[in-house]
Scaffold this motif. Structure first.
Motif, PDB file in Angstrom:
ATOM      1  N   GLU A   1      33.352  49.608  34.238  1.00 16.55           N
ATOM      2  CA  GLU A   1      34.737  48.316  33.259  1.00 16.55           C
ATOM      3  C   GLU A   1      35.759  49.839  33.101  1.00 16.55           C
ATOM      4  O   GLU A   1      34.865  51.429  32.853  1.00 16.55           O
ATOM      5  CB  GLU A   1      33.854  48.369  31.986  1.00 16.55           C
ATOM      6  N   LEU A   2      36.846  49.148  32.859  1.00 14.94           N
ATOM      7  CA  LEU A   2      38.072  50.317  32.264  1.00 14.94           C
ATOM      8  C   LEU A   2      38.183  50.398  31.309  1.00 14.94           C
ATOM      9  O   LEU A   2      38.036  49.406  30.017  1.00 14.94           O
ATOM     10  CB  LEU A   2      39.186  49.393  33.322  1.00 14.94           C
ATOM     11  N   PRO A   3      37.752  51.773  29.875  1.00 10.47           N
ATOM     12  CA  PRO A   3      38.460  51.823  28.909  1.00 10.47           C
ATOM     13  C   PRO A   3      39.285  51.612  28.194  1.00 10.47           C
ATOM     14  O   PRO A   3      40.304  51.778  29.248  1.00 10.47           O
ATOM     15  CB  PRO A   3      37.350  53.261  28.995  1.00 10.47           C
TER      16      PRO A   3
ATOM     17  N   PRO B   1      37.995  58.128  32.642  1.00  7.23           N
ATOM     18  CA  PRO B   1      38.232  57.046  32.685  1.00  7.23           C
ATOM     19  C   PRO B   1      39.164  56.384  31.285  1.00  7.23           C
ATOM     20  O   PRO B   1      39.818  55.493  32.022  1.00  7.23           O
ATOM     21  CB  PRO B   1      36.656  56.544  31.807  1.00  7.23           C
ATOM     22  N   GLU B   2      39.241  57.084  30.446  1.00 10.91           N
ATOM     23  CA  GLU B   2      40.483  56.802  30.120  1.00 10.91           C
ATOM     24  C   GLU B   2      41.975  56.594  30.110  1.00 10.91           C
ATOM     25  O   GLU B   2      42.881  56.150  29.978  1.00 10.91           O
ATOM     26  CB  GLU B   2      39.905  57.293  28.457  1.00 10.91           C
ATOM     27  N   ASP B   3      42.276  57.650  31.362  1.00 12.75           N
ATOM     28  CA  ASP B   3      43.148  57.189  31.511  1.00 12.75           C
ATOM     29  C   ASP B   3      43.299  56.061  33.311  1.00 12.75           C
ATOM     30  O   ASP B   3      44.593  56.126  33.642  1.00 12.75           O
ATOM     31  CB  ASP B   3      43.138  59.089  33.642  1.00 12.75           C
ATOM     32  N   ALA B   4      42.640  55.029  32.812  1.00 15.52           N
ATOM     33  CA  ALA B   4      42.937  54.126  33.716  1.00 15.52           C
ATOM     34  C   ALA B   4      44.622  53.498  34.070  1.00 15.52           C
ATOM     35  O   ALA B   4      45.322  52.826  34.253  1.00 15.52           O
ATOM     36  CB  ALA B   4      41.801  52.593  32.917  1.00 15.52           C
ATOM     37  N   ALA B   5      44.827  53.565  31.909  1.00 17.28           N
ATOM     38  CA  ALA B   5      45.742  52.460  32.280  1.00 17.28           C
ATOM     39  C   ALA B   5      47.085  53.263  32.957  1.00 17.28           C
ATOM     40  O   ALA B   5      48.493  52.794  33.351  1.00 17.28           O
ATOM     41  CB  ALA B   5      45.957  51.567  30.835  1.00 17.28           C
ATOM     42  N   ALA B   6      47.089  54.253  32.517  1.00 15.58           N
ATOM     43  CA  ALA B   6      47.067  55.679  32.642  1.00 15.58           C
ATOM     44  C   ALA B   6      48.399  55.998  34.407  1.00 15.58           C
ATOM     45  O   ALA B   6      49.080  55.629  34.613  1.00 15.58           O
ATOM     46  CB  ALA B   6      47.304  56.881  31.802  1.00 15.58           C
ATOM     47  N   LEU B   7      47.124  55.269  35.107  1.00 13.48           N
ATOM     48  CA  LEU B   7      47.194  55.556  36.279  1.00 13.48           C
ATOM     49  C   LEU B   7      48.105  54.777  37.210  1.00 13.48           C
ATOM     50  O   LEU B   7      48.006  54.748  37.923  1.00 13.48           O
ATOM     51  CB  LEU B   7      46.292  55.643  36.733  1.00 13.48           C
TER      52      LEU B   7
ATOM     53  N   LEU C   1      46.714  48.869  41.931  1.00 12.98           N
ATOM     54  CA  LEU C   1      45.477  49.143  41.780  1.00 12.98           C
ATOM     55  C   LEU C   1      44.634  48.088  41.461  1.00 12.98           C
ATOM     56  O   LEU C   1      44.753  47.635  40.306  1.00 12.98           O
ATOM     57  CB  LEU C   1      45.432  50.528  41.179  1.00 12.98           C
ATOM     58  N   SER C   2      43.539  47.433  42.319  1.00 16.06           N
ATOM     59  CA  SER C   2      42.494  46.610  41.755  1.00 16.06           C
ATOM     60  C   SER C   2      42.147  47.219  40.208  1.00 16.06           C
ATOM     61  O   SER C   2      41.507  48.398  40.373  1.00 16.06           O
ATOM     62  CB  SER C   2      41.361  45.862  42.856  1.00 16.06           C
TER      63      SER C   2
ATOM     64  N   ALA D   1      38.653  52.181  38.707  1.00 15.96           N
ATOM     65  CA  ALA D   1      37.256  52.345  38.011  1.00 15.96           C
ATOM     66  C   ALA D   1      37.057  53.382  38.678  1.00 15.96           C
ATOM     67  O   ALA D   1      36.952  54.342  38.724  1.00 15.96           O
ATOM     68  CB  ALA D   1      36.354  51.744  38.162  1.00 15.96           C
ATOM     69  N   ARG D   2      37.224  53.097  40.281  1.00 19.61           N
ATOM     70  CA  ARG D   2      36.267  54.574  41.494  1.00 19.61           C
ATOM     71  C   ARG D   2      37.418  55.802  41.026  1.00 19.61           C
ATOM     72  O   ARG D   2      37.198  56.696  41.058  1.00 19.61           O
ATOM     73  CB  ARG D   2      36.409  53.641  42.275  1.00 19.61           C
TER      74      ARG D   2
END
Length: 887
Positions: free
Chosen positions: A463-465, A742-748, A771-772, A777-778
């Motif tokens: 899950e993307l936080p 993990p909290e970097d999902a949106a920024a990535l 990016l799916s 997440a990976r």
């Protein structure tokens, strides 16, 4: 540049010379057998009859079909794999001889009390002691103690129990299920769960994995390998003896928490394991990714049957198991009228009556095509009109056709074909055709629930936080001083005052209090704090103060405090004369609120754990505690809260006003950080933690230290904040270089959208428009023992560059990738990120860094040359250059 997503693998010291390919894809093997060993004839017969696609030798006995040899030295070639059916005293000489010939993989089916030591001394890695053996049907390898050769398939079994392995193989033969691997790790001395899972995670022939867990030798390696495997295929686990070994159920709850974090489905018994294997080895739910920071939608189950009683049994089982029955839309129900007997009303369950015949399959296919249905249970009981064999077979053939239509587009169909005299043959036929078929409605319902649980577990693990990161700035110096003071006094148990001091240093609000030596000092302290106050005994020998009158509340005057203190001291000295009394604690009495309990404890298998649930003096009786493993972030802490019954009270219920759930999650994250920062802490309990609309307040706490020199090991590596450093670009301003989280999902994702499409093609070796969630997440939820990714962030938190190093499965090499935004090129960012990776790699024992670069990518080729990489064209792909650098 990374050519493709490489699995995350931790190099392990299984044995110095061991290579996994020699064990799991051997081209040659030798059986060293003492005929007096009871396993020898079974192993010899199985190896000889398995059809092994390689050279097979035998030493010590005559076995038709195997080439005899006088000794290891006399073998015509060095074998990849050795099967050692020898008495314990003969094992080390045999393994020494094998090592001299270059064989470093072995199976030990019998007793071997010092197998780990022998492996370390000889360099030979081994499955065992007491290994069931190894079956790899694809290459005809059956070096096992099985009574029935497994068929080739996509199911893998990793087990410590030979009896369970035989039971699963026997069941699988009747269900027409085949195996990619059967791995008997036995005593788990050298080659265990982690090494086996690392191989299975990369094996394209493995579709699902079954685990029989007894003892995990390396908790961190296991959780890491299990998570890597569960990212791409279902993994199910059973643990025999968990409750009998710990009647409290705590060890089982912690194991379930560890498996949940890894995305593994925990099942409760052999019947559940077989049901899960039947389902997950054959069918999948349609993808349904959770929203960012959200939860996965419930799996909606539709039921169709030729007997309403069966339908109700299945529906009851779904609801009792926490499942969700699909709510059919009116337009969907209208489509079923033509299949129903006259006057019957459609619904869920949908009953077609005993004369349904092939219409049952037609209705199942229609249900599977509805957008409001995620899984279908098709239930069939023998009917009078189907007594002729051809009529019953026609219904079964129709169901096979229905279940095969539209995989991936339609919902999966799970079949319960009930009965034995006539239905048994049809069930076997459907199983041979690849259907998930069961003998009872309840078993089919369990299968659907396993599908739902597997999807939910694996989605939660990926899950993307949200972007929100709790800014922790604990006063670690103050905590060290408190712990050192307790040790200097010869104490492992801290006083309540000291424990609350630790919590305060980590930013958890605590109720004001003062230490008092006796009744007079307590009265003075109460006057300074303000009334009313609470008086508590301070004693390392009293765990539950309330049980012996060690807590008195609602004291409204100095005289009342003095009187209560005198009575308390007398009472405790009388009832517990052996207890050491260190004084009294006077606290300002907090306004009553919802009472919670937060706990940090230690599990023998998985290490430190976090517990959350109802607090107060009846916390143990309430039996409401949810568990997870540290480290926690805010998203994980909120999920932990949500798994408890107390979560409903936090939201407000009758006379309970809503409490600040976010403040509770913060307290859990701060408690988790104590476990990360101070591995000498054996246990820490906050009870009660008051929670109301304004926030939380720790009222009482207990902390226990480990013996000097002891330290816990977290099952999940924490975020390496110590690697954060600033970097000054040439002209684009300062950047922060830190490990990805993990909290970097949106920024990535935002950085990806700013990249030039040509840079994306060169990075991923193909055009990629998005990016799916799974890939995001990976890339952001990494295991810091397995790989490192450094990001370069500007003052706004935007990611401007990222570099990644992924360690090889067993060797000392690693693969790199680096991407920098166009605006940050020629600013030294890419070089600095790579140098940080090299620094980390050296610290982790990496000796060589490698990667693949498109031959047309001249800027990247020039960049890696400037870093000292050597380049050569790939022998496999003309358009690819291989870059290598010795560290």
């Amino acid at each position: 540049m990374l050519r493709r997503t490489m699995p995350m693998i931790i190099p392990r010291s299984v044995a110095p010379g061991y290579q996994p390919r020699a064990l799991f894809r051997p081209r040659s093997l030798v059986l060293l057998a003492d005929p007096a060993q009871p396993e020898a004839p079974v192993l010899a017969a199985n190896i000889a009859s398995g059809g092994f696609k390689g050279s097979a030798f035998v030493i010590g006995m005559a076995v038709p079909g195997l080439t005899p040899a006088e000794s290891v030295e006399a073998l015509p070639e060095a074998p990849d794999l050795a099967v050692l059916c020898l008495p314990p005293a003969a094992l080390e000489p045999a393994m020494e001889a094998l090592a001299r010939r270059g064989c470093f993989a072995a199976i030990v089916p019998g007793p071997a009390p010092d197998l780990a030591g022998i492996a370390a001394r000889t360099g030979v890695g081994a499955l065992g002691q007491g290994s069931f053996g190894l079956c790899i049907p694809e290459i005809g390898l059956n070096a096992s103690l099985t009574h029935i050769p497994p068929a080739r398939g996509r199911l893998a079994l990793v087990t410590q129990s030979a009896a369970l392995a035989r039971a699963v193989l026997d069941w699988a033969a009747s269900e027409q299920l085949g195996f990619s691997h059967v791995i008997g790790i036995g005593g788990n001395a050298t080659i265990g769960f982690a090494a086996s899972l690392d191989w299975l995670a990369r094996d394209p022939g493995t579709g699902a994995v079954l685990l029989d867990l007894r003892r995990v030798r390396n908790r961190r390696a296991f959780v890491s390998a299990a998570r890597a495997t569960a990212r791409t295929r279902p993994v199910m686990a059973i643990r025999a003896g968990g409750r009998s070994g710990d009647a409290s159920g705590l060890a089982d709850a912690v194991m379930e928490a560890a498996l949940r974090r890894a995305g593994v489905l925990r099942v409760s018994g052999l019947e559940d394991l077989l049901s899960a294997a039947e389902t997950l080895a054959r069918v999948r739910l349609r993808p349904a990714a959770p929203g960012r920071g959200g939860t996965l939608p419930a799996t909606r189950i539709g039921i169709v049957t030729n007997g309403i009683g069966l339908g109700h049994l299945a529906a009851d089982a779904v609801v009792a198991g926490g499942g969700c029955l699909a709510e059919l839309r009116p337009e969907s129900m209208a489509a079923f009228h033509m299949l129903l007997p006259s006057g019957w009303v459609p619904g869920n369950p949908l009953s077609l009556g005993p004369a349904a015949g092939p219409k049952l399959a037609e209705a199942a296919a229609m249900l599977a095509g509805l957008p409001e249905v995620d899984a279908v249970l098709a239930l069939h009981a023998p009917a009078p009109g189907e007594v002729p064999p051809d009529a019953a077979e026609a219904a079964a053939e129709a169901m096979i056709a229905a279940a095969r239509t539209g995989p991936g587009r339609a919902a999966p169909i799970l079949v319960a074909w009930i009965g034995q005299a006539t239905a048994g043959r049809q069930r076997r036929h459907m199983a041979e055709a690849g259907l998930a078929v069961f003998a009872t409605p309840e078993a089919a319902a369990r299968g659907a629930l396993h599908l739902a649980a597997d999807r939910r577990n694996r989605a939660a693990a990926a899950e993307l936080p949200s972007r929100e990161v709790l800014d922790l700035a604990p006063d670690r110096t103050a905590v060290r001083r408190i712990l050192a003071s307790a040790r200097a006094a010869g104490r492992l148990a801290l006083t309540a005052e000291e424990a609350l001091g630790v919590l305060a240093a980590y930013g958890i609000p605590t109720v004001p209090g003062r230490h008092a030596e006796g009744p007079a000092e307590a009265a003075d302290a109460a006057t300074m704090l303000g009334f009313p106050v609470v008086l508590k005994i301070l004693s390392p020998d009293v765990l539950h103060k309330s049980d012996i009158g060690g807590v008195v509340a609602n004291l409204a005057s100095a005289a009342a405090v003095r009187e209560a203190a005198e009575a308390m001291l007398l009472r405790i000295r009388t009832s517990r004369p052996e207890a050491r009394i260190d004084g009294l604690l006077v606290q300002r009495q907090a306004a009553r609120a919802l009472e919670l309990r937060l706990r940090l404890g230690e599990d023998s298998m998985f290490g430190p754990w976090i517990g959350f649930g109802q607090g107060g003096t009846a916390a143990d009786l309430a039996a409401d505690e949810a568990h997870d493993l540290p480290p926690l972030n805010l998203a994980l802490a909120d999920q932990l809260i949500g798994r408890s019954r107390t979560a409903r009270l936090l939201a407000g219920f009758r006379d309970h006003v809503p409490a600040h759930r976010g403040a509770v999650a913060e307290a859990l994250v701060r408690l988790s950080q104590v476990a990360v920062d101070f591995p000498e802490v054996a246990g820490l309990t906050i009870n009660p933690l008051f929670a109301d609309a304004q926030g939380v307040l720790a009222v009482d706490a207990a902390l226990q230290l480990r013996l000097a020199g002891e330290a816990s090991v977290l099952a999940i590596p924490p975020y390496p904040a110590e690697l954060e450093r600033p970097f000054q670009t040439r002209s684009a301003g300062p950047l922060a270089i830190r490990p990805i989280r993990p909290e970097d999902a949106a920024a990535l994702g935002e950085m990806f959208h700013r990249l030039d499409p040509e840079d994306i093609r060169r990075r991923f070796f193909s055009p990629l428009r998005e990016l799916s969630p799974a890939l995001t997440a990976r890339l952001t939820q990494i295991d810091y023992d397995r790989e490192m990714a450094f990001v370069a962030c500007d003052a706004t938190g935007a990611i401007r560059g990222v570099a990644r190093l992924i360690r090889d499965p067993v060797g000392p090499s690693a693969e790199f990738a680096v991407t920098v935004e166009q605006a940050m090129k020629h600013q030294g960012v890419g070089r600095h990120l790579m140098e940080r990776l090299f620094e980390w790699g050296r610290a982790m024992g990496v000796m060589e860094v490698a990667g693949q670069v498109l031959a047309e990518n001249q800027p990247m080729l020039g960049f890696v040359r400037s870093l000292g990489f050597s380049l050569r064209r790939s022998a496999e792909e003309e358009e690819v250059m291989e870059a290598r650098l010795a560290l």
